[in-house]
Motif scaffolding. Structure first.
Motif, mmCIF file in Angstrom:
data_model
loop_
_atom_site.group_PDB
_atom_site.id
_atom_site.type_symbol
_atom_site.label_atom_id
_atom_site.label_comp_id
_atom_site.label_asym_id
_atom_site.label_seq_id
_atom_site.Cartn_x
_atom_site.Cartn_y
_atom_site.Cartn_z
ATOM 1 N N GLY A 45 0.721 -0.758 -0.167
ATOM 2 C CA GLY A 45 0.223 -0.004 0.004
ATOM 3 C C GLY A 45 0.524 0.921 -0.231
ATOM 4 O O GLY A 45 0.608 2.186 -0.773
ATOM 5 N N GLY A 46 2.282 1.462 0.820
ATOM 6 C CA GLY A 46 2.569 2.479 1.175
ATOM 7 C C GLY A 46 3.686 2.560 -0.292
ATOM 8 O O GLY A 46 3.905 4.057 -0.772
ATOM 9 N N GLY A 47 3.951 1.953 -0.597
ATOM 10 C CA GLY A 47 5.061 1.629 -1.851
ATOM 11 C C GLY A 47 4.181 2.246 -3.709
ATOM 12 O O GLY A 47 4.980 3.376 -3.996
ATOM 13 N N VAL A 48 2.779 2.241 -3.598
ATOM 14 C CA VAL A 48 2.226 2.549 -4.827
ATOM 15 C C VAL A 48 1.749 3.452 -5.000
ATOM 16 O O VAL A 48 1.211 4.542 -5.624
ATOM 17 C CB VAL A 48 0.846 1.152 -5.384
ATOM 18 N N LEU A 49 1.533 4.310 -3.031
ATOM 19 C CA LEU A 49 1.158 5.868 -2.933
ATOM 20 C C LEU A 49 2.463 6.245 -3.515
ATOM 21 O O LEU A 49 2.307 7.569 -3.619
ATOM 22 C CB LEU A 49 0.623 5.986 -1.647
ATOM 23 N N GLY A 102 -4.140 18.442 0.731
ATOM 24 C CA GLY A 102 -4.121 18.468 -0.870
ATOM 25 C C GLY A 102 -4.476 19.980 -1.079
ATOM 26 O O GLY A 102 -4.131 19.791 -2.358
ATOM 27 N N ALA A 103 -4.668 19.766 -0.495
ATOM 28 C CA ALA A 103 -5.883 22.020 -0.692
ATOM 29 C C ALA A 103 -4.136 22.696 -1.777
ATOM 30 O O ALA A 103 -4.659 23.643 -2.670
ATOM 31 C CB ALA A 103 -6.285 23.192 0.026
ATOM 32 N N TYR A 104 -2.855 22.441 -0.448
ATOM 33 C CA TYR A 104 -1.893 22.892 -1.335
ATOM 34 C C TYR A 104 -1.342 22.768 -2.208
ATOM 35 O O TYR A 104 -0.036 23.094 -3.203
ATOM 36 C CB TYR A 104 -1.248 23.448 0.373
ATOM 37 N N ASN A 105 -0.582 21.076 -1.692
ATOM 38 C CA ASN A 105 -0.216 20.492 -3.276
ATOM 39 C C ASN A 105 -0.985 18.554 -3.609
ATOM 40 O O ASN A 105 -1.309 18.474 -2.799
ATOM 41 C CB ASN A 105 0.939 19.813 -2.434
ATOM 42 N N ARG A 106 -1.005 18.206 -4.138
ATOM 43 C CA ARG A 106 -2.447 17.001 -4.732
ATOM 44 C C ARG A 106 -1.484 15.884 -4.073
ATOM 45 O O ARG A 106 -1.835 15.254 -3.975
ATOM 46 C CB ARG A 106 -1.836 17.648 -5.954
ATOM 47 N N LEU A 107 0.309 15.791 -5.022
ATOM 48 C CA LEU A 107 0.761 14.924 -4.199
ATOM 49 C C LEU A 107 1.190 14.685 -2.546
ATOM 50 O O LEU A 107 1.768 13.552 -1.966
ATOM 51 C CB LEU A 107 2.041 15.224 -4.813
ATOM 52 N N LEU A 108 1.184 15.800 -2.162
ATOM 53 C CA LEU A 108 2.054 15.877 -0.595
ATOM 54 C C LEU A 108 1.437 14.585 0.109
ATOM 55 O O LEU A 108 1.250 14.215 1.331
ATOM 56 C CB LEU A 108 1.250 17.132 0.322
ATOM 57 N N PRO A 109 -0.108 14.971 0.082
ATOM 58 C CA PRO A 109 -1.292 13.903 1.266
ATOM 59 C C PRO A 109 -0.203 11.859 1.071
ATOM 60 O O PRO A 109 -0.580 11.116 2.059
ATOM 61 C CB PRO A 109 -2.461 13.832 0.818
ATOM 62 N N TYR A 110 0.084 12.115 -1.146
ATOM 63 C CA TYR A 110 -0.114 10.474 -0.720
ATOM 64 C C TYR A 110 2.158 10.305 -0.808
ATOM 65 O O TYR A 110 1.964 9.403 -0.201
ATOM 66 C CB TYR A 110 0.543 10.533 -2.363
#
Length: 557
Positions: free
Chosen positions: A414-418, A488-496
């Protein structure tokens, strides 16, 4: 003396009565699925920008350039919380000056959205965000709304078991259904954000209480083999079905008040279940209400076309057994026992981390659906759909493979694909969505295994307390999760990036747990296995002599 399972063995394992109870109790979980995730649509934040009133005299060119631009994800987009000062650009418009030609826009003075905002209606007609303008300076209220719902879930976790022990499983089950449905209905008439949020906390309390009591009732009525399927697959799968139903409702009903009304109706449809779901015979016996317990078993035998014995529960025999159990002095356990030695304390701290971070991953991925590319309704449906194979996979893995390796494995997966999401080009939206769903699959599988794993690690004396403390940690994780989505409102990728990194980290930590698969359940603190990396002491003779069937799952709630 015979125990309950032995006395009721004549009913069989999977007759019409057991099937009815299995599916009705599982069906009662469906509203929990869409109530738990409804905030995705109720509090959705559509595209928005500062409102420029029609009464302001601007040329079409100046009206089109009244909002400053900013760079986001490599693209120039209008700012959401600022506009050029209207008095200045109205003056330029009156003088016939052109924006970007006669006037340098970068030098213009800016101001806040003094006249409010205009919202896109492409996805939502209205949400609580558009109703009460929970954007810009007030955007912190949106994740807080979700967090407070999970605070209600945390509070409900404390009281649900105690209430059902005192007043009975059936009464509390339907009372908590009424709380969940009733206060969801009252939310429709909320006049401000504060009122909506307070009611949402109460809905959260009812939601988890309903879930816990249905779980307890099912495990007490159903036979041992069916009980395992019910507790590991039944309630989880039907929760996922409710989750999948949510976007179908939301797609056709895009006004938040009408959507909330539609989501309360299934709760009303659960009312007839009162006449089909019985009270727990085990609970009735514990209250010495033998006649009522016997009537329920007689009806079950009749439904299964089985002739029941004339006397099922001998009041005298059962009373003696209860008195004997009450007379036994059970040693008291305290929360500090979970930190009694260095080894136990290490296992407890790692367990708390495992539950909390896995919970953060699960709920953050579920709540982050609006930040995915593509259609929010389809993405939400897929997010619920992927949970079904995840639960089945977890169940199959638990039956055959070592616990710490399979939990670590699905967490690494799970963590790897994120973490791979950040390297996918923006044009490959389907690949990004696919990776997120695979990540959700891994995190969900791990989450569903934790009850079994934790229950097997701790001895009987503190097992219930350990599961309670660690599951409380998961509630804390769910309270934190909305703020991962907020990023995610500031950077779409940051949560992932954050979720992927933390999930891989906790997967590494899982490898240091002792292995519980195929071993005996510890009875005392001294019999707990050592953390990997610690010097292992000799096993006690009693521990070596006992035998355990490795294919029997222990599921505690």
């Amino acid at each position: 003396m015979r125990d309950y399972d032995e006395v009721t063995a004549f009913l069989g394992e999977w007759g019409p009565f057991q099937r009815l109870i299995f599916f009705l109790l599982s069906a009662s979980i469906i509203p929990n699925g869409f109530n738990g995730m409804s905030v995705v649509f109720l509090a959705g934040t559509p595209e928005h920008r500062c409102l420029v009133p029609d009464t302001v005299n601007l040329s079409s060119a100046w009206r089109n350039h009244s909002i400053p631009l900013e760079t986001k994800d490599g693209r120039q987009v209008p700012q959401k919380c600022r506009r050029y000062r209207l008095a200045a650009i109205a003056n330029f418009s009156a003088l016939g000056l052109e924006p970007g030609v006669d006037v340098d826009l970068e030098q213009l003075e800016q101001e806040n959205c003094l006249d409010g905002w205009e919202y896109s209606k492409d996805v939502f007609l209205s949400t609580i965000v558009t109703e009460w303008n929970l954007v810009c300076e007030d955007d912190w209220k949106t994740p807080l709304t979700t967090s407070l719902f999970f605070v209600g879930v945390l509070c409900g976790s404390f009281v649900s078991g105690q209430l059902s022990d005192r007043f009975g499983r059936k009464k509390v089950l339907f009372a908590t259904m009424a709380v969940q449905t009733g206060f969801s209905f009252v939310q429709i008439f909320s006049t401000n954000w504060e009122m909506f949020t307070v009611l949402f906390v109460i809905v959260g309390m009812g939601q988890i209480s309903n879930y816990v009591v249905a779980f307890i009732l099912g495990t007490e009525i159903l036979s041992k083999s069916v009980r395992i399927i019910f507790s590991t697959l039944g309630v989880c799968t039907f929760f996922a079905i409710g989750y999948m139903v949510l976007p179908l409702f939301a797609y056709f009903i895009r006004d938040w008040r009408m959507l909330l009304l539609a989501l309360t109706l299934p709760g009303v449809l659960c009312v007839p279940l009162w006449w089909f779901i019985p009270e727990s015979p085990r609970w009735l016996i514990s209250q010495r209400r033998f006649e009522e317990a016997e009537q329920i078993i007689q009806k079950a035998a009749k439904m299964n076309s089985i002739v029941a014995p004339a006397v099922i529960f001998d009041p005298r025999e059962v009373s003696e057994q209860l008195q004997e159990l009450n007379s036994l002095k059970q040693p008291k356990a305290f929360i500090l026992d979970l930190f009694k030695t260095r080894n136990i304390a290490t296992i407890t701290v790692m367990s708390v981390m495992l539950w909390m971070l896995t919970s953060v991953g699960y709920f953050a991925l579920s709540l982050n659906v609006p930040n995915l590319h593509g259609d929010i309704y389809l993405n939400c449906f897929l997010s619920g759909l992927i949970e079904v194979p995840a639960y089945f996979t977890a169940w199959l893995l638990l039956r055959t493979l070592p616990r710490r390796y399979i939990i670590a494995g699905v967490l690494f997966w799970g963590g790897g694909v994120l973490l791979l999401v950040q390297v996918v080009p923006e044009d490959y939206n389907l690949v990004s969505i696919g990776l997120v769903m695979l990540g959700k699959f891994g995190v969900t599988s791990a989450f569903s295994m934790l009850y079994v794993f934790t229950a097997e690690l701790y001895p009987t004396l503190v097992r219930n307390m350990a599961v309670g403390i660690t599951s409380m940690a998961s509630r804390v994780g769910s309270i934190i999760a909305p703020y991962f989505v907020y990023l995610g409102a500031y950077n779409r990728l940051l949560p992932y990036i954050l979720m992927g990194s933390l999930t891989v980290l906790i997967g590494i930590v899982t490898l240091f747990f002792p292995e519980s698969f195929g071993g005996t359940l510890p009875e005392t603190l001294e019999e707990m296995q050592k953390v990997r990396g610690f010097r292992c002491g000799k096993k006690s003779t009693a521990s070596m002599d006992r035998e355990e069937n490795p294919k029997v799952l222990i599921t505690a709630f």
